[in-house]
Design a protein around this motif. Structure first.
Motif, PDB file in Angstrom:
ATOM      1  N   ARG A 133       7.004  -1.649   8.065  1.00 39.08           N
ATOM      2  CA  ARG A 133       7.134  -3.105   8.042  1.00 39.08           C
ATOM      3  C   ARG A 133       7.682  -3.643   9.360  1.00 39.08           C
ATOM      4  NH1 ARG A 133       4.498  -1.795   4.630  1.00 39.08           N
ATOM      5  NH2 ARG A 133       4.634  -2.097   2.385  1.00 39.08           N
ATOM      6  N   GLN A 172      -3.630 -14.074  -7.519  1.00 37.29           N
ATOM      7  CA  GLN A 172      -3.102 -14.896  -6.426  1.00 37.29           C
ATOM      8  C   GLN A 172      -2.997 -14.037  -5.167  1.00 37.29           C
ATOM      9  OE1 GLN A 172      -2.173 -17.584  -4.400  1.00 37.29           O
ATOM     10  NE2 GLN A 172      -1.348 -18.439  -6.270  1.00 37.29           N
ATOM     11  N   GLU A 173      -3.772 -14.381  -4.147  1.00 33.85           N
ATOM     12  CA  GLU A 173      -3.762 -13.547  -2.944  1.00 33.85           C
ATOM     13  C   GLU A 173      -2.469 -13.713  -2.160  1.00 33.85           C
ATOM     14  OE1 GLU A 173      -5.933 -11.344  -2.203  1.00 33.85           O
ATOM     15  OE2 GLU A 173      -7.435 -11.813  -3.737  1.00 33.85           O
ATOM     16  N   ASP A 174      -1.822 -14.846  -2.355  1.00 36.03           N
ATOM     17  CA  ASP A 174      -0.635 -15.168  -1.578  1.00 36.03           C
ATOM     18  C   ASP A 174       0.606 -14.625  -2.289  1.00 36.03           C
ATOM     19  OD1 ASP A 174       0.945 -16.311   0.352  1.00 36.03           O
ATOM     20  OD2 ASP A 174       1.147 -18.177  -0.768  1.00 36.03           O
ATOM     21  N   GLN A 175       0.864 -13.319  -2.128  1.00 31.10           N
ATOM     22  CA  GLN A 175       1.947 -12.684  -2.873  1.00 31.10           C
ATOM     23  C   GLN A 175       3.215 -12.561  -2.046  1.00 31.10           C
ATOM     24  OE1 GLN A 175       2.218 -11.481  -5.954  1.00 31.10           O
ATOM     25  NE2 GLN A 175       0.142 -11.672  -6.728  1.00 31.10           N
ATOM     26  N   LEU A 176       4.340 -12.458  -2.785  1.00 34.09           N
ATOM     27  CA  LEU A 176       5.606 -12.137  -2.124  1.00 34.09           C
ATOM     28  C   LEU A 176       5.593 -10.662  -1.758  1.00 34.09           C
ATOM     29  CD1 LEU A 176       8.047 -13.735  -4.663  1.00 34.09           C
ATOM     30  CD2 LEU A 176       7.449 -14.640  -2.434  1.00 34.09           C
ATOM     31  N   TYR A 177       6.319 -10.298  -0.740  1.00 33.29           N
ATOM     32  CA  TYR A 177       6.444  -8.903  -0.318  1.00 33.29           C
ATOM     33  C   TYR A 177       5.089  -8.186  -0.359  1.00 33.29           C
ATOM     34  CZ  TYR A 177      11.248  -9.968  -1.638  1.00 33.29           C
ATOM     35  OH  TYR A 177      12.472 -10.545  -1.787  1.00 33.29           O
ATOM     36  N   PRO A 178       4.100  -8.660   0.369  1.00 31.85           N
ATOM     37  CA  PRO A 178       2.784  -8.019   0.307  1.00 31.85           C
ATOM     38  C   PRO A 178       2.850  -6.652   0.962  1.00 31.85           C
ATOM     39  CG  PRO A 178       2.827  -9.655   2.029  1.00 31.85           C
ATOM     40  CD  PRO A 178       4.146  -9.736   1.354  1.00 31.85           C
ATOM     41  N   LYS A 179       1.893  -5.811   0.575  1.00 34.89           N
ATOM     42  CA  LYS A 179       1.812  -4.482   1.185  1.00 34.89           C
ATOM     43  C   LYS A 179       0.934  -4.556   2.412  1.00 34.89           C
ATOM     44  CE  LYS A 179       2.499  -0.780  -2.071  1.00 34.89           C
ATOM     45  NZ  LYS A 179       3.745  -0.379  -1.414  1.00 34.89           N
ATOM     46  N   ALA A 220      10.228 -13.093   1.578  1.00 38.37           N
ATOM     47  CA  ALA A 220      11.029 -13.215   0.358  1.00 38.37           C
ATOM     48  C   ALA A 220      10.773 -14.572  -0.276  1.00 38.37           C
ATOM     49  CB  ALA A 220      12.501 -13.063   0.684  1.00 38.37           C
ATOM     50  N   ASP A 268      16.915 -13.691  -4.187  1.00 38.26           N
ATOM     51  CA  ASP A 268      15.694 -14.270  -4.743  1.00 38.26           C
ATOM     52  C   ASP A 268      15.883 -14.774  -6.161  1.00 38.26           C
ATOM     53  OD1 ASP A 268      14.250 -13.961  -2.544  1.00 38.26           O
ATOM     54  OD2 ASP A 268      12.792 -12.557  -3.352  1.00 38.26           O
ATOM     55  N   ILE A 312      11.989  -1.178   2.863  1.00 41.04           N
ATOM     56  CA  ILE A 312      11.642  -2.423   2.175  1.00 41.04           C
ATOM     57  C   ILE A 312      12.047  -2.399   0.706  1.00 41.04           C
ATOM     58  CG2 ILE A 312       9.267  -1.572   1.855  1.00 41.04           C
ATOM     59  CD1 ILE A 312      10.195  -5.219   2.301  1.00 41.04           C
ATOM     60  N   ILE A 313      11.880  -1.235   0.042  1.00 37.81           N
ATOM     61  CA  ILE A 313      12.188  -1.199  -1.383  1.00 37.81           C
ATOM     62  C   ILE A 313      13.687  -1.390  -1.605  1.00 37.81           C
ATOM     63  CG2 ILE A 313      12.006   0.181  -3.474  1.00 37.81           C
ATOM     64  CD1 ILE A 313       9.360  -0.643  -2.481  1.00 37.81           C
ATOM     65  N   TYR A 345       4.969   2.489   4.348  1.00 38.58           N
ATOM     66  CA  TYR A 345       6.006   1.450   4.292  1.00 38.58           C
ATOM     67  C   TYR A 345       6.368   0.899   5.658  1.00 38.58           C
ATOM     68  CZ  TYR A 345       6.514   2.846  -0.510  1.00 38.58           C
ATOM     69  OH  TYR A 345       6.272   3.097  -1.826  1.00 38.58           O
ATOM     70  N   ALA A 390       1.229 -11.574 -10.829  1.00 38.00           N
ATOM     71  CA  ALA A 390      -0.077 -11.369 -10.198  1.00 38.00           C
ATOM     72  C   ALA A 390      -0.846 -12.672 -10.072  1.00 38.00           C
ATOM     73  CB  ALA A 390      -0.886 -10.360 -11.008  1.00 38.00           C
ATOM     74  N   THR A 391      -0.775 -13.526 -11.094  1.00 38.25           N
ATOM     75  CA  THR A 391      -1.626 -14.710 -11.067  1.00 38.25           C
ATOM     76  C   THR A 391      -0.984 -15.899 -10.356  1.00 38.25           C
ATOM     77  OG1 THR A 391      -0.811 -15.290 -13.248  1.00 38.25           O
ATOM     78  CG2 THR A 391      -2.909 -14.143 -13.155  1.00 38.25           C
ATOM     79  N   ILE A 437      -0.692  -1.870   5.151  1.00 34.10           N
ATOM     80  CA  ILE A 437      -0.841  -0.439   5.391  1.00 34.10           C
ATOM     81  C   ILE A 437      -1.211  -0.208   6.849  1.00 34.10           C
ATOM     82  CG2 ILE A 437      -2.057   1.653   4.709  1.00 34.10           C
ATOM     83  CD1 ILE A 437      -0.425   0.540   2.502  1.00 34.10           C
ATOM     84  N   THR A 484       1.985  -4.895  -4.951  1.00 31.04           N
ATOM     85  CA  THR A 484       2.755  -5.318  -3.778  1.00 31.04           C
ATOM     86  C   THR A 484       4.025  -4.477  -3.733  1.00 31.04           C
ATOM     87  OG1 THR A 484       3.902  -6.981  -5.065  1.00 31.04           O
ATOM     88  CG2 THR A 484       1.971  -7.708  -3.860  1.00 31.04           C
ATOM     89  N   ASP A 485       4.804  -4.667  -2.686  1.00 26.52           N
ATOM     90  CA  ASP A 485       6.094  -3.979  -2.626  1.00 26.52           C
ATOM     91  C   ASP A 485       6.992  -4.440  -3.762  1.00 26.52           C
ATOM     92  OD1 ASP A 485       5.529  -2.449  -0.464  1.00 26.52           O
ATOM     93  OD2 ASP A 485       6.253  -3.903   0.990  1.00 26.52           O
ATOM     94  N   GLY A 512       1.923 -15.389  -8.091  1.00 24.90           N
ATOM     95  CA  GLY A 512       2.542 -14.964  -6.847  1.00 24.90           C
ATOM     96  C   GLY A 512       4.035 -15.198  -6.796  1.00 24.90           C
TER      97      GLY A 512
END
Lengths: 281, 157, 222, 199, 78, 83
Positions: B69, B49-56, B81, C21, B122-123, B67, C148-149, B58, D52-53, C151
């Protein structure tokens, strides 16, 4: 609600009596009268009651109350047509009652019963296979929806036969004198019930009667759909007779063999569910 | 099948295997291997899934790399979030830099990890603020595990 | 604000607790499990252990095993921690959070029995511990694959019909809980329960059964 | 990213099969402990692949769970085998006299600067290293109490975030310090747990 | 994609095989072989820029090595 | 950065990756514990430049500090075996 509970208890006790009678007749003995279990319960209610000195006293008493509580709750779930997941959750919790009952007394026989109860926990697993299969077909776990589905499509017994078999095995393993009843087999006296006497025993008898009633009732509701009350009772009786036959003919298995048998049942049903899931999906 | 002395039926042989305590880990491993092998065949059907939470993201030119942000201290910044509405002060921790780390950040571009590990970043935002309950569970696990080890270790005297 | 996507499995939701969350929730089903866990946690606090009677076979001698106060205190502490972990797992609304509480249950279970000196009990605890440790692979693995799959890790999103959770992740989750709670591998657990201290030992059983009930709910809902 | 993820998963699954197959074959209990450490690495690899983070924030608790269980299990193993006697000191190389002070100091200092989990682990390894090389006086109880309070402090910080989020700043500082203290404290206790005359 | 990632998974798989079936099968060789997949994981983390996790991981690996060494040395002494 | 320089660095990267790989194979295949430890050292030598190349100097320093500590810890049991 209380009338349901009393009715369930009495029918359950009667079923226990019939169970004993049938087994006795098959084995060529006269056997006790069928209302024997009701008399038993009444008798225990008025006998002297004590708690063993070695027992963990709070647990010893509490377990009896929990047993009655969970099976009353189970009956209520059935009557109000709630979630069958909850119903089977309660069934799992029964394991804890069996276990606590045996361990709390400090008696070696009780302990053996308890350990065997833990060991045979695999008997609960087919239950989830059943739940899974039913969910695959009906898309809901609320009893209301399952009954409605069966009214529309016909009994689940036909569609999900292996699941019905799994539940049947589960019920069988909870019957007295069944081949899977290792926790109360006679070489360890009365197993985990050994030390519970007097009122405690009466309470347990009531809880177990409710248990038998609930399990049979659930089987009918889940796999045959909504029926009039007299027909439900008749089917339950038939089911009980078939169980009694098995109990009468089969010797008790050794503890680890019961685990193997139950796990194998589970495995077969799990494979069935994966296949059905793939086909239906 | 034929019954032989001391071996029993197939079922009782299975029973004997599962009743051996020492076989336990092996049994579990076999089960897990079987599932993994089956799972390996379904791998191509898994979609990342490309649409992730908290994406990185760079930004190699930033002194906070990897890091960076954004945001200014004591103010918020954009953080993806799950439920931003549950954390009214979301982004404040991410944007914050202590005076020490601000000093480091101004003087060298190569210490981003150190800077962000220091309170703020962020962490910390995720660990303390949005997913704080994870950290509660996790520190409790350490606490309990250590209690077991210490109890066993000191019991001998 | 939070609406449980499916109510056909565990009944309507009762209320939610929001921790950023991680949004925990109670439905009729999880509330029932929670109550039961709470009941036994209280039981652990108030009841004293039994004194096991052992028969010396070949004679008519018997003796009782006594639990020393220090042992009892430690065991009670562990059982309490186990109860709390179970409560956490019952109400958790986030997959990773659930797996963390599950592994906490696993480790407290070892702790409850590790108080004894009997070699076979310790051996059972050890073998069980090994399984509990390797079970973190499927447990965390499933959470990772889900993340991962799809999100997301929140059950509120995962239970919705739009998100398809891969089968392998579901099986991993069940397998992981089986490892931590020892569901079908009761052999070691049976050995463990030979240890005295019934109310505490009972907690091992309560926790793993409840975990299993919860994971079934999660897997079916996803 | 798509292909990378699948490829990574494939590699990890392959490793799982290899590693767990070894576990099936294994009969010695200490070897089993070693293999569980391998399993831990594979679990973390699965999380790391998410990239990801959030994945990073999940790895940190995962790591701590792993080391906790390892600690408890190894202690159970030692008690089961009756190996509670301190082995005679078997090695003393020159570097163990010269290195510890400076190396431990650097690690602890850096750990304190990092704060949180990472700092706790780094400082913990510094303290352990110092204890290994120089021996130690028993300060068990003090450390334990300290890290107990640190745990409570973290819980306080958690409730600051939940209940009064406007004081997030104090929450971050308390949490960072508390978790550093807690993790470092527990880890360094492992260092003293090698046993000795004054246990 | 990046060199680190491919190198990482290669080292992870080789290392796992080495740790799973160490050649002289002693505790020590297995313990040392366990370091190899750890480096593989480290590289994977590096390729995704998860440096904080990397840092913590390397520190925790050192601690867990110590925990195991503690067991192994006592086992050896027995 | 100029074209040639980038290529140069890329070539170096592959070289370091190769070193790490050689270290892996040797550490896995050596039989003597001390040889294995040297193999691990070779992996570290290959990996650290990769960390530095990405610009994480602090990480590189920390790893460089911790790895010897691990080695010393392992040496604690090594000596016993060699004896």
């Amino acid at each position: 609600m209380i009338d349901y509970l009393i009715f369930g208890t009495i029918i359950g006790l009667l079923f226990h009596g019939i169970h004993r009678k049938v087994i006795a007749r098959i084995q060529g003995r006269p056997g006790p009268p069928i209302w024997q279990e009701i008399l038993h319960t009444l008798k225990f209610s008025f006998k002297q009651t004590w708690i063993p000195k070695t027992a963990s006293q709070t647990l010893f008493v509490w377990v009896v109350l929990v047993a009655i509580g969970i099976w009353s709750a189970a009956l209520i779930v059935l009557v109000t047509e709630g979630s069958i997941l909850l119903l089977f959750g309660i069934y799992m919790l029964h394991k804890i009652v069996e276990h606590g009952m045996g361990l709390s007394s400090g008696s070696p026989y009780g302990k053996f019963g308890a350990i065997r109860s833990v060991m045979s926990a695999a008997s609960e697993l087919p239950l989830f296979a059943t739940v899974g299969a039913i969910y695959l077909f009906t898309g809901s776990l609320l009893l209301t929806d399952i009954l409605a589905w069966q009214s529309a499509h016909g009994p689940l017994l036909i569609f999900a036969f292996p699941a019905a078999v799994a539940l049947y095995v589960v019920i069988l393993s909870k019957m007295h004198y069944s081949p899977f009843a290792i926790i109360e087999s006679k070489e360890i006296v009365s197993g985990n019930m050994t030390e519970h006497f007097g009122v405690w025993r009466a309470g347990l008898e009531v809880a177990f009667a409710l248990k038998t009633y609930v399990l049979l009732f659930a089987f009918v509701l889940l796999f045959l759909g909504p029926l009039p009350l007299w027909l439900v009772l008749a089917v339950m009786l038939l089911l009980l007779l078939s169980l009694s036959f098995i109990c009468a003919f089969c010797p008790m298995l050794s503890p680890y063999d019961t685990v193997t048998m139950q796990s194998l049942t589970m495995g077969i049903v799990a494979v069935y569910i994966v296949i059905v899931g793939v086909i239906l999906a | 099948m034929k019954r032989r002395e001391g071996r029993g039926t197939r079922i009782s042989r299975i029973s004997r295997t599962i009743s051996e305590l020492e076989n336990l880990a092996g049994l579990y491993a076999v089960l897990f291997i079987a599932v993994t092998l089956i799972g390996a065949f379904t791998l191509p059907s898994l979609l990342y899934q490309e649409d992730q939470l908290y994406p990185k993201t760079i930004d190699t030119n930033s002194s906070l790399n990897p890091y960076e942000r954004g945001g200014t201290p004591f103010n918020t910044t954009e953080v993806r979030a799950q439920y931003p509405e549950n954390s009214p002060y979301l982004g404040y921790v991410t944007a914050y830099l202590t005076p020490v780390t601000r000093f480091i950040a101004d003087h060298t571009p190569y210490l981003g990890t150190t800077i962000v590990a220091h309170p703020g970043g962020i962490i910390d935002e995720i660990l303390y603020n949005t997913r704080g309950l994870d950290t509660v569970a996790e520190t409790s696990i350490l606490f309990v595990a250590f209690a077991i080890a210490a109890h066993l270790f000191r019991r001998e005297d | 604000m939070f609406e449980l996507p499916v109510t056909t499995i565990e009944g309507p939701e009762i209320f939610v607790i929001e921790f950023g969350d991680i949004v925990n929730y109670f439905t009729v089903y999880t509330a029932a499990l929670f109550t039961f866990a709470l009941l036994f946690t209280i039981l652990v606090i108030i009841s004293r252990p039994e004194r096991q009677v052992d028969i010396a076979f070949g004679g008519d001698a018997f003796y009782t095993k006594d639990v020393t106060p220090a042992q009892m205190k430690f065991q009670r502490f562990m059982a309490l921690a186990c109860g709390l972990a179970t409560l956490g797992a019952m109400m958790s609304g986030d997959v990773f959070n659930f797996t963390l509480f599950t592994s906490m249950v696993g480790i407290t279970n070892i702790g409850i029995v590790a108080a004894y000196k009997y070699k076979h009990v310790l051996n059972a605890a050890f073998q069980y511990g090994i399984v509990a440790m390797i079970a973190t692979v499927p447990l965390f693995g499933s959470a990772a694959i889900i993340l991962a799959t799809t999100g997301t890790l929140s059950m509120w999103e995962l239970f919705g019909s739009t998100i398809a959770v891969p089968l392998i992740a579901k099986i991993f989750l069940v397998l992981g809980v089986m490892g931590e709670g020892m569901a079908p591998f009761y052999v070691a657990k049976a050995e463990i329960t030979r240890a005295p201290g019934a109310p505490y030992v009972l907690m091992i059983h309560v926790s793993s059964l409840l975990l299993f009930l919860r994971v079934v709910e999660i897997v079916i809902s996803m | 990213m798509e292909e990378i993820y699948i490829l990574g998963l494939l590699a990890v699954f392959l490793s799982i099969v290899i590693g767990f197959w070894a576990l099936v074959k294994e009969e010695d209990d200490l070897h089993r402990i070693l293999l569980t450490d391998l399993a831990e690495i594979l679990a973390l690899a699965l999380i790391a692949l998410v990239a990801t983070d959030l994945a990073e924030a999940l790895i940190l608790p995962g790591l701590v769970v792993g080391i906790s269980e390892l600690m408890a299990i190894s202690e159970v193993f030692l008690v089961r085998e009756g190996l509670t006697r301190q082995p005679e000191r078997m090695l003393h190389i020159e570097v163990m006299d010269s290195a510890p002070a400076i190396l431990a100091l650097a690690l602890i200092g850096y750990g304190v600067l990092l704060s949180g989990f990472s700092g706790g682990a780094v400082a913990g390894i510094g303290v352990i290293f110092y204890f290994i090389c120089k021996g130690h006086d028993e300060r068990f109880a003090i450390f334990e109490v300290l890290s107990g309070y640190a745990w409570v402090m973290w819980i306080v910080a958690f409730f600051i975030f939940v209940l009064v989020p406007q004081y997030w700043f104090f929450g971050v500082l308390i949490a960072g310090a508390a978790i550093l203290l807690k993790v470092a404290g527990k880890m360094s206790l492992v260092g003293t747990m090698r046993g000795g005359a004054n246990v | 994609m990046s060199v680190e990632f491919f190198l990482g998974i290669a080292i992870l798989v080789i290392g796992t095989a080495a740790a799973a079936f160490p050649r002289p099968k002693t505790y020590l060789t297995r313990l040392i072989n366990l370091e190899i997949p750890a480096w593989g994981l480290l590289l994977i983390m590096l390729s995704f820029d998860e440096t904080l996790a990397l840092l913590t991981f390397i520190a925790v690996t050192a601690i867990s090595t110590f925990v195991i060494v503690r067991v192994v040395e006592r086992r050896g002494a027995a | 950065m100029q074209e040639g320089e980038t290529k140069m660095i890329e070539a170096l990267l592959y070289a370091f990756a190769g070193i790490a790989l050689i270290g892996t194979v040797s550490a896995a295949s050596m039989r003597d514990p001390f040889d294995k430890l040297i193999g691990i050292g070779v992996i570290a030598a290959g990996v650290l430049p990769l960390v530095v190349y990405r610009g994480y100097l602090d990480v590189a320093v920390a790893v460089a500090l911790i790895v010897p500590v691990t080695t010393i810890i392992v040496l604690l049991v090594c000596r016993r075996d060699a004896r």
